[in-house]
Design an enzyme around this catalytic site. Structure first.
Site: not given
Length: 396
Positions: A173-174
Site C-alpha cells: 500500500d505504501l
C-alpha cells in the site's frame, strides 16, 4: 497552506491506505486535499484496536490518523443525484482526482474518463488498483498482505524459505501511494506543457514488483530464484544482524576494504583462510563467517561494539523498538514527529513526512520551507459545511 503545492486542489475519493497515503503526501507539500467519504466513512476509521477516545467518548482509530493528516472531510452518497452533483462541482475546480475503486467502478457511478475530461480537461486522475487496470486478474480486490504474497515479497521475507513472512508494515500500500504521488507530479508537469490532464495508474502488484530491485534481476538475468534467508544479505557479507554479549548489532561491510578494517580492529586475519578473502568467498562461506564474527562479538556489549565499529568506519547500528525510534533525538531533528490539535483528541503527535524542502538564495544560503503547521486528520464530514459554502461562493 505553505509548501510547493500550495495552489493545488486534490479531491480524494480513496479509502484504506494506498490512496490516502498518496493524497497525504501531496497535502504535506501544501496541496488542499478534500477527502470525499461515504456516509459510513473510510474503512480505516474502524480498523483497531488501538482506538483513542476524546472528551466526548468518540473512538478514533490510530490507523486512520496515520494516513489522513492535512485533509478536509465531506461525506457524499455517490449513488444519489445530490452526491454526484457535489462531486461534479468539486471535480470542475480540482487539479487532481484520486480514486482506488475496483477498475470500472467509477465509470459505473457516472464518472468515467470521458465524463471527467468533459468536466475538467486539465484534471489529473490517479487510479490505484490491486493488480492493475487490465489483464486477466484486473477485477481482483487489492489488500496489502495478499499483494505481498502474490508479488513475491513474502517469499523473500522471513527466516527461511519454509516460513514466508509479511513485512511488518503494509508496504505494498505504501509503495503504491508513493508511486501514485510521484506519477501525479509528473502528470502535472506535463499539464504545464500541454494544458491537458492525464490518467495515472499504478497498483499494489506493480509497486511491489518494481521494488524487487536486485532480487528481480537475480531471476530475470541470472536465472536464480531468491528465497528468504533471515537477517543476512543474500549478496553482501558480512551484512546483517549479529549476536553479541547481551544483545545484537547490525553491520554492513559493503566492500573488501571495510572487511579488512573490521578484521584489523578485532585482530582477525582478512584472507586466512582464503574462504573470506573476497565478497564472493564470504557469501559462499556465510555460515562459518557468521560463526566467526559472533564468536568475536560475544566479548562485547552492544554499545561498546558499536563504538569500536564506528572508530574504524564500519557502518553499524542497533535494532530499535518504535518507542525508542520516536524518542531518538535524530528522529526528532528530522521533523519526523509533528504535533497537531485534533478536534476530538486535543493535542496528539503523529509521524511526519519523509521530505524536507529548502529555498536557496543567490548567496547559497538555505532557508527551510518544510511545512511545519499541519491540519489534523479530519473527523467524519467535519468540513462539509465549509466546503459547500466554498462551492457556492467560488468561481465555476
Amino acid at each position: 497552506m505553505t509548501g510547493p503545492l500550495g495552489q493545488l486542489l486534490v479531491v480524494d475519493l480513496t479509502r484504506a491506505l494506498a490512496g490516502p497515503q498518496a493524497a497525504m503526501m501531496l497535502g504535506d507539500l501544501g496541496a488542499r486535499v478534500i477527502k470525499v467519504e461515504s456516509p459510513a466513512g473510510d474503512d480505516t476509521r474502524s480498523w483497531g484496536p488501538p482506538f483513542v477516545h476524546g472528551d466526548d467518548g468518540t473512538p478514533e482509530a490510530t490507523y486512520f490518523l496515520a494516513c489522513n493528516r492535512n485533509k478536509e472531510s465531506i461525506t457524499l452518497n455517490l449513488k444519489d443525484a445530490e452526491g454526484k452533483q457535489v462531486l461534479a462541482r468539486l471535480i470542475r475546480r480540482a487539479d487532481v482526482l484520486m480514486e482506488n475503486y475496483k477498475p470500472g467502478a467509477l465509470e459505473r457511478l457516472g464518472f468515467g474518463t470521458e465524463r471527467l475530461m468533459e468536466l475538467n480537461p486539465r484534471l489529473v486522475v490517479l487510479s490505484i488498483s490491486g493488480f492493475g487496470h487490465d489483464g486477466p486478474e484486473a477485477s481482483r480486490a487489492g489488500y496489502d498482505q495478499i499483494a505481498q504474497g502474490e508479488a513475491g515479497l513474502m517469499s523473500l521475507t522471513g527466516p527461511d524459505a519454509d516460513h514466508p513472512q509479511r513485512v511488518g508494515v503494509p508496504i505494498a500500500d505504501l509503495l503504491a501511494g508513493m508511486n501514485g504521488a510521484f506519477g501525479v507530479l509528473a502528470a502535472l508537469r506535463e499539464r504545464d506543457r500541454t494544458g491537458r490532464g492525464q490518467i495515472v495508474r499504478t497498483s499494489l502488484l506493480a509497486s511491489v514488483v518494481a521494488a524487487h530491485a536486485f532480487q528481480g534481476t537475480r531471476w530475470t538475468v541470472a536465472g536464480e530464484v531468491g528465497r528468504a534467508q533471515g537477517n543476512h544479505h543474500p549478496t553482501i557479507a558480512p551484512y546483517g544482524l549479529f549476536r553479541c554479549a547481551g544483545g545484537s548489532v547490525q553491520i554492513a561491510c559493503g566492500n573488501d576494504a571495510m572487511w579488512q578494517r573490521l578484521c584489523a580492529a578485532f585482530h582477525m586475519t582478512a584472507d586466512d583462510p582464503q574462504r573470506y578473502a573476497t565478497n564472493a568467498d564470504r557469501i559462499a562461506n556465510r555460515d562459518s563467517l557468521t560463526e566467526l564474527l559472533e564468536g568475536v562479538f560475544a566479548h562485547h556489549e552492544p554499545d561498546d561494539l558499536l563504538r569500536r565499529l564506528a572508530d574504524v568506519d564500519i557502518p553499524a547500528g542497533r535494532v530499535r523498538t518504535l518507542d525508542e525510534v520516536y524518542e531518538w533525538e535524530q528522529t526528532r531533528s528530522q521533523h519526523l514527529l509533528v504535533d497537531i490539535e485534533h478536534q476530538n483528541l486535543g493535542k496528539i503527535t503523529l509521524p511526519g513526512s519523509a521530505l524536507r524542502t529548502f529555498a536557496v538564495d543567490d548567496a547559497g544560503t538555505e532557508t527551510e520551507t518544510t511545512r511545519l503547521g499541519h491540519r489534523p486528520p479530519p473527523v467524519l464530514d467535519g468540513d462539509a459545511a465549509a466546503i459547500r459554502e466554498w462551492l457556492d461562493t467560488s468561481p465555476r
